[in-house]
Design a protein around this motif. Sequence first.
Motif, mmCIF file in Angstrom:
data_model
loop_
_atom_site.group_PDB
_atom_site.id
_atom_site.type_symbol
_atom_site.label_atom_id
_atom_site.label_comp_id
_atom_site.label_asym_id
_atom_site.label_seq_id
_atom_site.Cartn_x
_atom_site.Cartn_y
_atom_site.Cartn_z
ATOM 1 N N LYS A 31 2.634 3.669 9.015
ATOM 2 C CA LYS A 31 1.723 2.711 7.897
ATOM 3 C C LYS A 31 0.275 2.139 7.827
ATOM 4 O O LYS A 31 0.423 1.638 8.320
ATOM 5 N N VAL A 32 -0.434 2.975 6.845
ATOM 6 C CA VAL A 32 -1.731 2.223 6.865
ATOM 7 C C VAL A 32 -2.092 0.982 6.077
ATOM 8 O O VAL A 32 -1.194 0.628 5.207
ATOM 9 N N THR A 33 -2.406 0.425 7.425
ATOM 10 C CA THR A 33 -2.723 -1.403 6.933
ATOM 11 C C THR A 33 -3.675 -1.417 6.402
ATOM 12 O O THR A 33 -4.417 -2.458 5.742
ATOM 13 N N SER A 34 -5.058 -1.184 6.999
ATOM 14 C CA SER A 34 -6.940 -0.520 6.636
ATOM 15 C C SER A 34 -7.420 0.143 6.525
ATOM 16 O O SER A 34 -6.717 0.831 7.119
ATOM 17 N N GLY A 64 -3.070 1.173 10.834
ATOM 18 C CA GLY A 64 -2.163 1.076 11.193
ATOM 19 C C GLY A 64 -0.860 0.829 12.044
ATOM 20 O O GLY A 64 -1.150 0.594 13.013
ATOM 21 N N GLU A 65 0.463 0.784 11.542
ATOM 22 C CA GLU A 65 1.529 0.039 13.056
ATOM 23 C C GLU A 65 2.493 1.355 12.525
ATOM 24 O O GLU A 65 3.053 1.896 11.028
ATOM 25 N N GLN A 139 -6.841 7.904 3.649
ATOM 26 C CA GLN A 139 -6.803 6.340 2.035
ATOM 27 C C GLN A 139 -5.428 6.977 1.536
ATOM 28 O O GLN A 139 -5.655 7.088 0.174
ATOM 29 N N ALA A 140 -4.177 6.251 2.774
ATOM 30 C CA ALA A 140 -3.166 6.550 2.212
ATOM 31 C C ALA A 140 -2.247 5.589 2.504
ATOM 32 O O ALA A 140 -2.964 4.698 2.853
ATOM 33 N N ILE A 382 -10.233 -0.939 2.346
ATOM 34 C CA ILE A 382 -8.620 -0.048 1.875
ATOM 35 C C ILE A 382 -7.580 -0.465 2.082
ATOM 36 O O ILE A 382 -7.421 -0.959 3.361
ATOM 37 N N ARG A 383 -6.685 -1.970 1.357
ATOM 38 C CA ARG A 383 -5.723 -2.295 2.187
ATOM 39 C C ARG A 383 -4.501 -2.095 0.647
ATOM 40 O O ARG A 383 -4.301 -2.344 0.283
#
Length: 384
Positions: A31-34, A64-65, A139-140, A382-383
């Motif tokens: 899971k993208v965090t930044s 991310g996580e 970027q997602a 981007i967050r």
Amino acid sequence: MRALCWHGKEDIRCETVPDPKILDPHDAIIKVTSCAICGSDLHLMGGFVSGMESGGVLGHETMGEVVEVGSENKKLKVGDRIVVPFTIGCGQCRMCTSGLWSLCERSNPAGKKQAKQIGYPTAGLFGYSHMYGGFPGGQAEYLRVPYADVGPIKVPDGLDDEQVLFLSDIFPTGYQAAENCNIQRGDTVAVFGCGPVGLFAIKSAFLLGAQRVIAIDTIPERLALARQAGAETLDYTDDDLQEQIVTITNGQGPDSVIEAVGLESHGSGGIVESLETKFTAMERPYALEQAIMACRPGGTVSLPGVFINAVTVPMGAFVGKGLTMKTGQTHVQRYLEPLMKLIVDGEIDPSFLITHRIGLEEGPDAYKTFRDKKDGCVKVVIRP
């Protein structure tokens, strides 16, 4: 999930795309965090890079996580925070085992097609055309990470995203650019371009022992950050840049020059340049030409700036002065541990250049703001 997607020159959209899935037992899903917009993403926006397909997810600066891991991935577990290198390396081929991660022989599924253009395959890259594998970018909201038990680095407790995100690309890229200069104690280094990579190259040159760094740009915000990093600054639009460089180095010239601009550089603004910039997608090697002229005889030109196709350069000056050039995509995995240690030890805080923080929906406008250098924009995070 929502993601920033390429639909042609000047056409970046935030839209819904399928969620990524585990495709190999060594994969992981994060899971993208930044994530961030990189200067080389602008080359995609500008239509300079072949092999793009409409709907491709952009982005190669991501962390991310972990939310899912493949059955054979023993390195990561759900809940780990990781930074993902933009270069995808298998960890087992002769290039990876030699530390030449960006030249991995196995990770690019389009390697045979790429070899027809450049002679041999190189590593797959996230979000950077089907010539480099067609891997969806970061970027997602979510990202599939191939070879996830090889490349990514876990984030130690106590560090926030903004301190470590740039380990994915621009911090190692600037560091490798400085390392390629073979800096000796007391050297003078010139850096063309004070964008994110150039700024990290300045910081890295000092870390590696440079006595002086001369930073060259024209954007006030970038020049200010270069001065804050300890560099002396010159504006490339001023009269006779080469004469200024010779004068402030007492006729000796810089021992090495880092060209951190690449294919969309600008010169002094003549008619030909204006036409090229406005009406064509030609690669413009103005900064590379000037870097070759600026470097002292016997010195080194380090080129982290991106080029895609053939350009003309002053080879007479290059050969006549006996210069060395070192270049290439960054071997990110080589630098992750040592640069993470610099962050943990407080020797550098990479977040110093962040000027804009946004959500995914604002991404298309932020691409234009970053490209046009408006609103003091130096680096967009981007967050999702």
